[in-house]
Design a protein around this motif. Structure first.
Motif, PDB file in Angstrom:
ATOM      1  N   GLY A  15       0.837  -1.225  -0.020  1.00  0.00           N
ATOM      2  CA  GLY A  15      -0.085  -0.161   0.010  1.00  0.00           C
ATOM      3  C   GLY A  15       0.958   1.364   0.077  1.00  0.00           C
ATOM      4  N   GLN A  40      -2.777   6.824  -3.446  1.00  0.00           N
ATOM      5  CA  GLN A  40      -3.770   7.825  -3.804  1.00  0.00           C
ATOM      6  C   GLN A  40      -3.574   8.329  -5.008  1.00  0.00           C
ATOM      7  OE1 GLN A  40      -1.200   8.250  -2.005  1.00  0.00           O
ATOM      8  NE2 GLN A  40      -0.177   9.809  -2.763  1.00  0.00           N
ATOM      9  N   GLY A  77      -4.522  -8.045  -1.617  1.00  0.00           N
ATOM     10  CA  GLY A  77      -5.878  -8.106  -1.934  1.00  0.00           C
ATOM     11  C   GLY A  77      -6.317  -9.419  -2.397  1.00  0.00           C
ATOM     12  N   TRP A  88      -9.100  -7.572  -6.528  1.00  0.00           N
ATOM     13  CA  TRP A  88      -9.441  -6.335  -5.589  1.00  0.00           C
ATOM     14  C   TRP A  88      -8.548  -6.108  -4.743  1.00  0.00           C
ATOM     15  CZ3 TRP A  88     -10.444  -5.751  -0.546  1.00  0.00           C
ATOM     16  CH2 TRP A  88     -11.174  -4.781  -0.140  1.00  0.00           C
ATOM     17  N   SER A  89      -8.261  -4.905  -4.481  1.00  0.00           N
ATOM     18  CA  SER A  89      -7.467  -4.465  -3.426  1.00  0.00           C
ATOM     19  C   SER A  89      -7.958  -3.310  -2.743  1.00  0.00           C
ATOM     20  CB  SER A  89      -5.876  -4.297  -3.946  1.00  0.00           C
ATOM     21  OG  SER A  89      -5.186  -3.728  -2.997  1.00  0.00           O
ATOM     22  N   ALA A  90      -8.107  -3.212  -1.272  1.00  0.00           N
ATOM     23  CA  ALA A  90      -8.500  -2.004  -0.535  1.00  0.00           C
ATOM     24  C   ALA A  90      -7.540  -0.952  -0.545  1.00  0.00           C
ATOM     25  CB  ALA A  90      -8.740  -2.461   0.879  1.00  0.00           C
ATOM     26  N   ASN A  91      -6.128  -1.510  -0.300  1.00  0.00           N
ATOM     27  CA  ASN A  91      -5.236  -0.277  -0.096  1.00  0.00           C
ATOM     28  C   ASN A  91      -4.565   0.427  -1.455  1.00  0.00           C
ATOM     29  OD1 ASN A  91      -3.795  -2.655  -0.044  1.00  0.00           O
ATOM     30  ND2 ASN A  91      -2.724  -2.368   1.670  1.00  0.00           N
ATOM     31  N   GLY A  93      -6.204  -0.101  -4.372  1.00  0.00           N
ATOM     32  CA  GLY A  93      -7.548   0.075  -5.605  1.00  0.00           C
ATOM     33  C   GLY A  93      -7.651  -0.702  -6.547  1.00  0.00           C
ATOM     34  N   ARG A  95      -8.963  -3.268  -9.475  1.00  0.00           N
ATOM     35  CA  ARG A  95     -10.354  -3.771  -9.595  1.00  0.00           C
ATOM     36  C   ARG A  95     -10.074  -4.423 -10.990  1.00  0.00           C
ATOM     37  NH1 ARG A  95     -10.518  -2.118  -5.347  1.00  0.00           N
ATOM     38  NH2 ARG A  95     -12.128  -0.999  -4.258  1.00  0.00           N
ATOM     39  N   CYS A 180     -13.238  -7.843   9.466  1.00  0.00           N
ATOM     40  CA  CYS A 180     -14.010  -8.363   8.547  1.00  0.00           C
ATOM     41  C   CYS A 180     -15.287  -8.322   8.790  1.00  0.00           C
ATOM     42  CB  CYS A 180     -13.690  -9.829   8.194  1.00  0.00           C
ATOM     43  SG  CYS A 180     -14.180 -10.876   9.510  1.00  0.00           S
TER      44      CYS A 180
END
Ligand SMILES: [Zn+2]
Length: 310
Positions: A15, A40, A77, A88-91, A93, A95, A180
């Motif tokens: 991240g 970011q 992710g 997919w990855s939260a930190n 991004g 997709r 979670c």
């Protein structure tokens, strides 16, 4: 050019930063680089940086008279390793980014895409603390608890990319809420963050897990209690892991493993108490530190080459 000059390009994308290296087929690193991820900026910019950095590493290898033969990339992710897609990855991004194909096309080399924790587990199992163990459970304990199950040098992915995730074994029904969404997961009790948070809740003083470990060793009653709760929950999780996987070695990494004997001694005892007919696994500290994911990415690249030459 002789085979001794061959290297793979390896990237471990996190991240905040990317750990990158040129690695020989025997697992030795000949060059390392670190770059900022700057997540970011958005996933497209991050993918652009990954490809630029990978291309730069291949160029660096050639400039040094080496021959880049493949590229391996590890990302966090949900990763579809069979299709080579960062799902997919939260930190970061991601997709549905077809990173393997993108890297393979840009570099003109065979490429592999893997999951960061599974890649780290693979490296610990083949080159690090779990070397020669055959059946290894790698558990990284930090902000959360991430894990991977490695058998004979290959990390199980599961049907949906979540095999071995013992951080979400339910150990304390109705206990602290996990990231979670469920209450009482192992990660919500025994991660470094959870330990610091629990002590802070009870004492009113912001505290890290390392400080709790230190105070517990000094005999402070509250720290002893919080540390013991975490160790016992971790032993519960590992006992369940052992019932499922029957590994010979559990490799503990991440920040919490740095507590050393303050963690390993009581954890060994607590795990032993919980095992009946299952054999006790060897509990060892990770040996590769934060290079594990990058070395794992290199191993995935080498595995791809081995598959292609078959
Ligand atoms: Zn959970």
């Amino acid at each position: 050019m002789s085979a001794g000059d061959e290297v793979v390009v390896a990237l471990d994308v996190g991240g905040t930063g990317m750990k990158c290296a040129l690695v020989r087929p025997d697992g030795t690193t000949v060059h390392t680089e670190r770059h900022a991820t700057d997540a970011q900026r958005g996933p497209e910019a991050v993918v652009g940086t990954i490809l630029d950095v990978a291309e730069g590493l291949a160029g660096k290898a050639r400039a040094d008279g080496r021959s880049p033969v493949a590229c391996g990339i590890a990302v966090p992710g949900v990763v579809d390793e069979a299709r080579g897609v960062a799902v997919w990855s939260a930190n970061v991004g991601f997709r549905d980014v077809p990173l393997r194909e993108l890297a393979g096309t840009r570099l003109g080399l065979p490429a592999a895409l893997g999951h960061d924790v599974r890649a780290g587990g693979l490296a610990e199992a083949r080159l690090g603390a779990g070397r020669d163990a055959g059946h290894v459970l790698f558990v990284a304990i930090g902000t959360g608890i991430a894990a991977a199950h490695v058998v004979d040098g290959s990390a199980a992915t599961g049907a949906h990319g979540a095999a071995g995730e013992i951080g979400h074994i339910l150990v304390r029904p109705g206990g602290p809420r996990c990231g979670c969404g469920r209450a009482g997961c192992l990660e919500a009790v025994s991660s470094a963050s959870a330990i610091g948070r629990r002590y802070a809740e009870l004492s009113g003083v912001p505290t890290t897990a390392a400080q709790v470990a230190g105070r517990a060793a000094g005999g402070e009653p509250l720290a002893v209690e919080v540390w013991q709760e975490a160790v016992e929950a971790l032993a519960d999780g590992l006992a369940t892991g052992q019932a499922l996987y029957d590994v010979s070695t559990v490799v503990l990494g991440g920040g919490l493993a740095q507590a050393g004997p303050r963690l390993f001694d009581p954890l060994r005892r607590a795990l032993r108490e919980r095992l009946t007919f299952h054999r006790e696994p060897r509990l060892v500290a990770a040996g590769l530190g934060d290079e594990a994911g990058c070395l794992g990415a290199a191993l995935l690249a080498l595995d791809t080459l081995a598959k292609e030459s078959r």
